[in-house]
Design a protein around this motif. Sequence first.
Motif, PDB file in Angstrom:
ATOM      1  N   THR A   1      -3.777  -4.301   1.832  1.00 42.00           N
ATOM      2  CA  THR A   1      -3.428  -4.802   0.508  1.00 42.00           C
ATOM      3  C   THR A   1      -4.571  -4.508  -0.453  1.00 42.00           C
ATOM      4  O   THR A   1      -5.654  -4.072  -0.046  1.00 42.00           O
ATOM      5  CB  THR A   1      -3.185  -6.313   0.551  1.00 42.00           C
ATOM      6  N   ALA A   2      -4.350  -4.755  -1.746  1.00 40.25           N
ATOM      7  CA  ALA A   2      -5.397  -4.541  -2.742  1.00 40.25           C
ATOM      8  C   ALA A   2      -6.614  -5.421  -2.465  1.00 40.25           C
ATOM      9  O   ALA A   2      -7.743  -5.064  -2.808  1.00 40.25           O
ATOM     10  CB  ALA A   2      -4.856  -4.826  -4.146  1.00 40.25           C
ATOM     11  N   GLU A   3      -6.397  -6.569  -1.820  1.00 42.68           N
ATOM     12  CA  GLU A   3      -7.508  -7.476  -1.508  1.00 42.68           C
ATOM     13  C   GLU A   3      -8.181  -7.130  -0.198  1.00 42.68           C
ATOM     14  O   GLU A   3      -9.178  -7.758   0.180  1.00 42.68           O
ATOM     15  CB  GLU A   3      -7.003  -8.926  -1.441  1.00 42.68           C
ATOM     16  N   GLY A   4      -7.661  -6.127   0.533  1.00 47.70           N
ATOM     17  CA  GLY A   4      -8.288  -5.698   1.773  1.00 47.70           C
ATOM     18  C   GLY A   4      -7.650  -6.242   3.033  1.00 47.70           C
ATOM     19  O   GLY A   4      -8.058  -5.878   4.140  1.00 47.70           O
ATOM     20  N   GLY A   5      -6.638  -7.126   2.896  1.00 48.32           N
ATOM     21  CA  GLY A   5      -5.968  -7.648   4.083  1.00 48.32           C
ATOM     22  C   GLY A   5      -4.954  -6.654   4.639  1.00 48.32           C
ATOM     23  O   GLY A   5      -4.703  -5.586   4.077  1.00 48.32           O
ATOM     24  N   ARG A   6      -4.386  -7.014   5.758  1.00 51.07           N
ATOM     25  CA  ARG A   6      -3.395  -6.158   6.408  1.00 51.07           C
ATOM     26  C   ARG A   6      -2.014  -6.325   5.777  1.00 51.07           C
ATOM     27  O   ARG A   6      -1.542  -7.455   5.595  1.00 51.07           O
ATOM     28  CB  ARG A   6      -3.284  -6.510   7.883  1.00 51.07           C
ATOM     29  N   VAL A   7      -1.367  -5.219   5.465  1.00 54.01           N
ATOM     30  CA  VAL A   7       0.040  -5.280   5.071  1.00 54.01           C
ATOM     31  C   VAL A   7       0.883  -5.656   6.279  1.00 54.01           C
ATOM     32  O   VAL A   7       1.832  -6.444   6.186  1.00 54.01           O
ATOM     33  CB  VAL A   7       0.499  -3.931   4.476  1.00 54.01           C
ATOM     34  N   TYR A   8       0.509  -5.117   7.440  1.00 54.16           N
ATOM     35  CA  TYR A   8       1.228  -5.380   8.686  1.00 54.16           C
ATOM     36  C   TYR A   8       0.239  -5.901   9.729  1.00 54.16           C
ATOM     37  O   TYR A   8      -0.316  -5.129  10.510  1.00 54.16           O
ATOM     38  CB  TYR A   8       1.925  -4.114   9.185  1.00 54.16           C
TER      39      TYR A   8
END
Length: 466
Positions: free
Chosen positions: A86-93
Amino acid sequence: MRLSPSRILGVGLLVIVASVGLAQQVSFISPQNGATVRGVLELHATKPNPGDGWISYKVGQAGQDGNYVAAVITPFTYNFDSRQHTAEGGRVYPDGDYVLTATAYDSSANSVGEATVTITLQNELTPAEVQEPVTLKVSYEKAGKLSFTADGKLLVTLPEDEKKKLGIPLRLDLIVKANWTDTVLSASSDETVLDEFLKSGYIQVAGSEGYELPGAGDTFRERVQPDGAVEPLRSKREHFALGEYYVKLPDRPVSRGETWNSELSVLPLPNAVSRQILPAQNRLDGFEYVAGRKCARIITTFSQKDTLVMVRVGSQTLPIKTSYEGRRASYFGLTDHHFVGFEEKMRHTIEVPVAAIQMLFQLQLGAAAKAQAGAGMPGAGGMMGGGMMGGGMSSPGMGMGGGMMGGGMMGAGGMGAGGMGSGMPGMGGMGGAMGGMGGTAQPQTAKVNIDSELRIMEAAAGGKAK
């Protein structure tokens, strides 16, 4: 002719059976149901009458509708990157169980069947696979040969307040690609010497022919220290900054969540002539599989304010004042003992003449018109043929003389007789049309945002970067 009720029922049953048969013929080839997967997955399904229509793929957790991934025609394959952020650096999946859905359509957009498989996504290493704390120290095998690719994109836009003030909906997309090999000449516990051969590299406005990055076809020699620092050994030659990326490793064993301050190298803009070495804050964020390798994931944040970046514009090297901030994920191979990849996002804020913004918007409109007509940008390869950031937007492409900031927009040349093909004729140069960027009048300026994403990755063993 009237059909008897029994015959009507029979016809209806035939239709239902035929529909079920078509649906049963939609099936996944890969991945297999129940598989544990990671990294880039090849989605591949089949459908009846493959020459007619397409297959649409979705990915979601059980009980959810799922995210649309892609629609593809025969042979119905698509490489899906399960490591998206994601834009914040987390995982989309995030790791877990997912349902993949393949829905088949005919050429009239009628659904002709569907298939699903359930998979387990596991990109993170389990605690049993990593013994913490870990020691991160660079070493190479002598005579080893490594292959890397770089893929990047830039988006040039105006901040909302500037967009409203100027009335210009600027949105210009550029892409960057490069591939190179590293050959280990010597390796010891103190240092490693590499020869880096830049096979190819270019930057372009999306849809245009682009132009080569400086140094394409050349070899660059580097020294790599055990802490990851990369030092060019041929100081009088041009550097290949994409191949000199690093973040300095900690001088102690570290565990997940630990932080340290060090330095990193960064290429501020694709046409910058050299990298910058910045102070940075680092965190050992976790462990995951990258390109089939077990890696430590290091998250780094950095920023620079009002710094001068030397960029190549045409045959000239010019300073651009910029402020930027960024976030980088660096992947260090736990068994390979070197960096195997980097993923980076940056945002620049640059103040430029309004004339330059107007010119970029004209390029945007020209690119859109040509793309709609199924052709490339006007002139010799469009904006990047002569090169806004390389060959200087010179005629017969953009006709910018020595480039956007060289003898073109800021001098007496610029967008003259050869400028923009059929677009903006007879302007006699932006300098003349806009009152001259080199005259006594102070030019009007505005801020421009440049958002960039860059991915550098070593090829997986026996294959491509994933």
